[in-house]
Design an enzyme around this catalytic site. Structure first.
Site, mmCIF file in Angstrom:
data_model
loop_
_atom_site.group_PDB
_atom_site.id
_atom_site.type_symbol
_atom_site.label_atom_id
_atom_site.label_comp_id
_atom_site.label_asym_id
_atom_site.label_seq_id
_atom_site.Cartn_x
_atom_site.Cartn_y
_atom_site.Cartn_z
ATOM 1 C CG ASN A 7 33.714 34.859 24.392
ATOM 2 O OD1 ASN A 7 33.892 34.034 23.492
ATOM 3 N ND2 ASN A 7 33.350 34.518 25.623
ATOM 4 C CD1 TRP A 8 32.557 37.603 18.175
ATOM 5 C CD2 TRP A 8 33.246 36.440 16.381
ATOM 6 N NE1 TRP A 8 32.995 38.494 17.219
ATOM 7 C CE2 TRP A 8 33.412 37.819 16.107
ATOM 8 C CE3 TRP A 8 33.608 35.523 15.392
ATOM 9 C CZ2 TRP A 8 33.935 38.278 14.899
ATOM 10 C CZ3 TRP A 8 34.125 35.984 14.189
ATOM 11 C CH2 TRP A 8 34.283 37.352 13.954
ATOM 12 C CE LYS A 9 29.786 34.312 25.791
ATOM 13 N NZ LYS A 9 28.832 34.468 26.890
ATOM 14 C CG HIS A 95 33.484 31.982 29.685
ATOM 15 N ND1 HIS A 95 32.189 31.650 29.976
ATOM 16 C CD2 HIS A 95 33.465 33.255 29.220
ATOM 17 C CE1 HIS A 95 31.417 32.684 29.678
ATOM 18 N NE2 HIS A 95 32.162 33.667 29.222
ATOM 19 C CD GLU A 144 33.337 37.147 31.317
ATOM 20 O OE1 GLU A 144 33.077 37.984 30.473
ATOM 21 O OE2 GLU A 144 33.265 35.923 31.129
HETATM 22 P P1 PGA Z 1 27.841 38.904 27.541
HETATM 23 O O1 PGA Z 1 28.951 37.750 27.666
HETATM 24 O O2 PGA Z 1 28.564 40.150 27.092
HETATM 25 O O3 PGA Z 1 26.879 38.397 26.527
HETATM 26 O O4 PGA Z 1 27.243 39.080 28.891
HETATM 27 C C1 PGA Z 1 30.183 38.012 28.246
HETATM 28 C C2 PGA Z 1 31.001 36.741 28.325
HETATM 29 O O5 PGA Z 1 30.468 35.701 28.688
HETATM 30 O O6 PGA Z 1 32.219 36.737 28.003
#
Ligand code: PGA
Length: 218
Positions: A7-9, A95, A144
């Protein structure tokens, strides 16, 4: 089969995304092609170029990070399921960053879920804890906890398994963990039969780290 989701956001330029792929696709996947499904979630503008580049790799799929809760129409700036069709195999829904920064309610998330399902885009539905509601017919759940995201404070595997038990899922549901997963802790989750994959944020931005996570499935 383990699902490894990058997940690159809202990170990377198109050139950086290309460089990531240049380097990633050169790596040796021979030991894992039958064991993993890699799912890359780039920002929307990169979906098509990425989709084209991974076509030859059946073990790599593309996911959107979000979708509009409107089916289509006069909603400037939105990206609908119709826009995503044939570009994304999956879509992340719910998310915690969407719930928090964009005030997405369960009603909105369920609407997105239903639109995605109807349009054959498989939702990866995120849960913050055992109190978040799950849509019926969900096939991919990513657990998460907010405190674990981007903090380095990953949830120990026994706690992740405990949450899974509370959810009493059917066998068809894939249960994925996310939150500060990196190349050092990934195998502690991946060796568990009860954990079907990992949703990786920060560590997925570096293709070497993400590849190290992929090869821990070998
Ligand atoms: P992180 O993010 O690996 O930087 O904790 C995970 C996510 O939010 O999908």
């Amino acid at each position: 089969m383990k699902y490894l989701i990058a997940n690159w956001k809202a990170n990377k330029t198109i050139d950086e995304a290309d460089q990531w792929l240049d380097s990633f696709l050169k790596k040796d996947f021979s030991l894992v092609t039958k064991k993993v499904q890699i799912i890359i979630c780039p920002p929307h503008p990169f979906l098509l170029p990425l989709k084209n580049r991974v076509k030859k790799y059946p073990f790599i799929k593309i996911s959107a990070q979000d979708v509009s809760f409107f089916k289509k129409g006069q909603y400037t700036g939105e990206v609908s399921v119709e826009n995503l069709s044939s570009l994304a195999d999956y879509v992340i829904i719910g998310h915690s960053e969407r719930r928090y920064y964009f005030a997405e309610t369960e009603r909105i998330l369920f609407q997105k879920f239903s639109l995605a399902k109807k349009n054959n885009i498989e939702p990866i539905f995120c849960l913050r804890d055992g109190t978040d509601l799950l849509p019926a017919r969900v096939r991919f759940i990513a657990y998460e906890p907010v405190y674990a995201i981007g903090t380095g404070d990953n949830v120990p595997v026994n706690q992740v398994l405990r949450l899974k038990k509370v959810l009493t899922l059917t066998k068809e549901v894939k249960f994925i963990y996310g939150g500060s997963v990196n190349e050092n802790n990934a195998s502690s989750y991946l060796r568990e039969k009860e954990i079907d994959g990992l949703l990786v944020g920060t560590a997925s931005l570096d293709e070497k780290k993400f590849y190290a996570i992929v090869t821990s499935c070998a």
